[in-house]
Design a protein around this motif. Structure first.
Motif, short mmCIF file in Angstrom:
data_model
loop_
_atom_site.label_atom_id
_atom_site.label_comp_id
_atom_site.label_asym_id
_atom_site.label_seq_id
_atom_site.Cartn_x
_atom_site.Cartn_y
_atom_site.Cartn_z
N MET A 117 36.22 57.00 47.86
CA MET A 117 37.09 55.87 47.51
C MET A 117 38.28 56.37 46.68
O MET A 117 38.13 57.13 45.73
N GLN A 118 39.49 55.98 47.07
CA GLN A 118 40.69 56.44 46.36
C GLN A 118 40.85 55.72 45.03
O GLN A 118 40.46 54.55 44.90
N ASN A 119 41.41 56.42 44.05
CA ASN A 119 41.76 55.77 42.79
C ASN A 119 43.04 54.96 43.00
O ASN A 119 44.03 55.49 43.50
N ALA A 120 43.00 53.69 42.66
CA ALA A 120 44.18 52.84 42.80
C ALA A 120 44.88 52.74 41.46
O ALA A 120 44.25 52.48 40.43
N THR A 121 46.18 52.98 41.48
CA THR A 121 46.98 52.86 40.25
C THR A 121 47.40 51.41 40.05
O THR A 121 47.84 50.76 41.00
N GLU A 122 47.25 50.95 38.85
CA GLU A 122 47.68 49.58 38.53
C GLU A 122 49.18 49.45 38.76
O GLU A 122 49.97 50.25 38.27
N GLN A 123 49.58 48.44 39.52
CA GLN A 123 50.99 48.23 39.81
C GLN A 123 51.63 47.35 38.73
O GLN A 123 50.94 46.57 38.06
N PRO A 124 52.93 47.46 38.57
CA PRO A 124 53.61 46.58 37.59
C PRO A 124 53.41 45.12 37.97
O PRO A 124 53.45 44.78 39.15
N ASN A 125 53.19 44.29 36.95
CA ASN A 125 52.99 42.86 37.18
C ASN A 125 53.84 42.12 36.16
O ASN A 125 53.54 42.13 34.97
N THR A 126 54.90 41.51 36.64
CA THR A 126 55.89 40.88 35.76
C THR A 126 55.27 39.76 34.93
O THR A 126 55.59 39.60 33.74
N ILE A 127 54.39 38.99 35.56
CA ILE A 127 53.80 37.85 34.86
C ILE A 127 52.88 38.34 33.73
O ILE A 127 52.95 37.86 32.59
N ARG A 128 52.05 39.33 34.05
CA ARG A 128 51.16 39.89 33.02
C ARG A 128 52.00 40.46 31.86
O ARG A 128 51.69 40.23 30.68
N SER A 129 53.07 41.16 32.21
CA SER A 129 53.93 41.76 31.19
C SER A 129 54.54 40.70 30.28
O SER A 129 54.65 40.88 29.06
N TYR A 130 54.93 39.58 30.88
CA TYR A 130 55.52 38.49 30.08
C TYR A 130 54.52 37.99 29.03
O TYR A 130 54.85 37.86 27.85
N TYR A 131 53.29 37.72 29.48
CA TYR A 131 52.30 37.16 28.55
C TYR A 131 51.84 38.20 27.53
O TYR A 131 51.56 37.86 26.37
N GLU A 132 51.81 39.47 27.94
CA GLU A 132 51.46 40.51 26.97
C GLU A 132 52.56 40.64 25.90
O GLU A 132 52.28 40.85 24.72
N GLY A 133 53.80 40.48 26.36
CA GLY A 133 54.89 40.49 25.39
C GLY A 133 54.79 39.30 24.44
O GLY A 133 54.95 39.43 23.22
N LEU A 134 54.51 38.15 25.01
CA LEU A 134 54.41 36.93 24.22
C LEU A 134 53.33 37.06 23.13
O LEU A 134 53.51 36.59 22.00
N ALA A 135 52.24 37.72 23.48
CA ALA A 135 51.15 37.91 22.50
C ALA A 135 51.64 38.69 21.28
O ALA A 135 51.07 38.56 20.19
N ASN A 136 52.70 39.47 21.48
CA ASN A 136 53.26 40.26 20.39
C ASN A 136 54.60 39.71 19.88
O ASN A 136 55.35 40.42 19.20
N GLY A 137 54.88 38.48 20.25
CA GLY A 137 56.12 37.86 19.77
C GLY A 137 57.38 38.38 20.43
O GLY A 137 58.47 38.26 19.89
#
Lengths: 139, 426
Positions: free
Chosen positions: A1-21
């Motif tokens: 089974m190949q290792n899959a690299t996590e792809q950029p996710n704009t929505i996740r990035s937005y909420y992760e940013g929000l968590a840090n103000g």
């Protein structure tokens, strides 16, 4: 089974940013305008030539009303009824979001309405499962 | 973009069920969703004087599949309406569904692909399938209805962060209207009362409406001698998004509607008086639906301009108007954007009775989303149904004294598809 690299996710990035103000957007290199919250292309001209940007969180609260109880979404049952506002960010985008620090009563909302547009500042409202955007009146 | 229908197209038949609740409403109680749809379709086919096998294609509309549980609507209902082996598709444009379907039908007819197309919409916003039963239904909670409905709204950032339909559609627009035109909150409240009174009057004269009780009668039934005291009662009419109250809002409903569109030359040989489908305009936008002025919605203006351009009409030509009124104040703003009502004077027009069926600016004579009720994918069809009845002079007690020759129907497909249809006498 190949290792899959996590792809950029704009929505996740937005909420992760929000968590840090951090209030993440994109800036268009073609027309110079902002798309907030961020997508993959400019909402104004459709250009894909965009770059990440962070907004100040400074805004003007134009109008404020309230929601109903129970809230339409279970996430917000605990805080309903809450004040919901229509704002313009310093950088231009129009935003609708929860307003904290104002009571959801006709008396308080009327007083706010009669004052006219007032300055507000973005902050993070931590719900049980998600950080969400909120604004607080500052003047 | 030429924005032109190359051949003339007509609506030759219309049908509509009663709107209400499949568990409670007389004429609907116990009806299956299949039979509900068939009722509207059969009326439309009979009205056009054609059989189901006379149509070339079927555009089947249903938006909230979570409650209907009828994806693949075209096949699941084909044996109930007699349209097997026809071309067809299940589509949705939320609360504009049936009129967007009419636009798709008009394009296919004007392009010469089909001669005759059946469009229908069905929706159950009050009831849903009970567990795994093929025929039993149960009520949907208020919160469940909006959770499912709001799946059409920005799921990345809007709904997850506290978006609320009542605030966005009512309270914020109301405040924008009051500030823009210098209207006091008290005058706004009185204007909304008068507007509701008009809608309820129209509903009381519409046998297929969900609510058929006048506001005054409801107030008296609740023990109020002055209906305005009833209107201002927190118990009976609370603020849902200050300064907007509960009775200025949509009333959910189960319902179905249908229409037959055909080449104009064929329609003239039909059973009933046809109405020309003169033009349409469609424009959509994600949240936020408006900029710093909540009374002006750009996508509506674009849809209006496209429809009026295709139909070659001006606002002054309109004899009858329906604007999407699941928010009463929003419906006034749209009528003012269209130019049917003077900017800032819409509530005054309601107070003066101008918006009544017998007024000089008749609107929503079936009672609109509040009194006729709102069954998402079926509702635009109910608006067109009403317009066609009015243009034929067949609207019964609520008939506009001089039957309209040009009607405009505006709807909002939720979140948001601004849709404008122009009908004209053929």
């Amino acid at each position: 089974m190949q290792n899959a690299t996590e792809q950029p996710n704009t929505i996740r990035s937005y909420y992760e940013g929000l968590a840090n103000g951090v209030f993440r957007a994109i800036a268009c290199k073609s027309c110079g305008r902002y798309t907030f919250p961020p997508t993959g292309c400019c909402e104004h001209c459709g250009s894909w030539n965009v770059e990440p940007a962070e907004l100040s969180g400074e805004a003007t609260l134009l109008f404020a009303t309230h929601n109903i109880t129970p809230a339409c979404h279970p996430r917000f049952e605990k805080i309903a009824p809450y004040v919901y506002g229509h704002l313009q960010l310093k950088e231009g985008p129009i935003v609708q979001a929860i307003v904290v620090g104002v009571k959801a009563t006709p008396q308080d909302l009327r007083e706010l309405f009669e004052r006219g547009p007032v300055p507000a500042k973005a902050e993070t409202l931590q719900m049980d499962d998600l950080p969400v955007l909120a604004f607080r009146v500052t003047g | 973009m030429t924005n032109t229908l190359r051949e003339r197209v007509a609506i030759s038949g219309v049908g509509c069920s009663r709107f209400g609740d499949l568990l409670e409403t007389p004429e609907l109680k116990g009806t299956s969703i299949q039979e509900l749809t068939a009722r509207a379709v059969k009326e439309a086919l009979d009205d056009a004087g054609v059989s189901a096998q006379d149509v070339d294609a079927v555009f089947a509309g249903n938006a909230m599949v979570a409650s209907s549980q009828l994806p693949g609507t075209y096949t699941q209902l084909s044996k109930w309406i007699g349209t097997q082996f026809k071309a067809g598709v299940h589509f949705e444009a939320q609360c504009s569904t049936t009129n967007v379907g009419a636009a798709l039908a008009a394009m296919s007819i004007a392009a010469g692909v089909y001669d005759t197309v059946l469009v229908y919409g069905v929706e159950t916003t009050r009831t849903k399938v009970k567990q795994f039963s093929p025929y039993e239904r149960e009520p949907i909670s208020h919160q469940q209805t909006w959770l499912w409905t709001d799946m059409a709204v920005n799921q990345a950032y809007g709904v997850p962060q506290g978006y609320d339909i009542f605030s966005t559609y009512n309270g914020l627009v109301a405040l924008g209207y009051c500030r823009k035109y210098g209207i006091s909150i008290e005058d706004f409240d009185r204007g909304m009362f008068e507007l509701c009174r008009t809608r309820r009057l129209h509903g009381s004269m519409t046998p297929k409406a969900n609510i058929q009780e006048k506001l005054e009668d409801r107030a008296a039934r609740e023990g109020f001698s002055d209906p305005y005291d009833y209107w201002q009662s927190d118990k009976h009419n609370p603020f849902v998004a200050w300064p907007s109250r509960l009775l200025s809002l949509v009333t959910t409903a189960d319902g179905a509607s249908a229409m037959v569109l055909t080449r104009a030359d064929l329609a003239k040989q039909g059973k009933s008086e046809p109405v020309e489908f003169k033009g349409f305009g469609i424009s959509y936008s994600d949240l936020p639906w408006y900029g710093d002025d909540p009374t002006y919605w750009e996508f509506d203006k674009r849809a209006i301009d496209a429809a009026f351009g295709m139909a070659d009409i001006k606002a002054a030509d309109i004899d009858y108007l329906h604007t999407h009124d699941c928010s009463h104040i929003s419906s006034i703003c749209t009528a003012e954007t269209i130019g049917y009502l003077e900017a800032g004077k819409g509530l005054a027009a309601a107070r003066d009775g101008q918006l009544r069926f017998d007024g000089n600016r008749p609107m929503s004579t079936h009672g609109g989303r509040h009194a006729f009720g709102h069954a998402w994918a079926a509702s635009a069809g109910s608006d067109t149904y009403e317009a066609v009845l009015q243009m034929r002079g067949k609207a019964g007690a609520r008939q506009i004294p001089r039957p309209p020759r040009v009607s405009v129907i505006h709807t909002h497909g939720y979140a948001m598809i601004g849709t404008v249809v122009v009908l004209g006498s053929l």
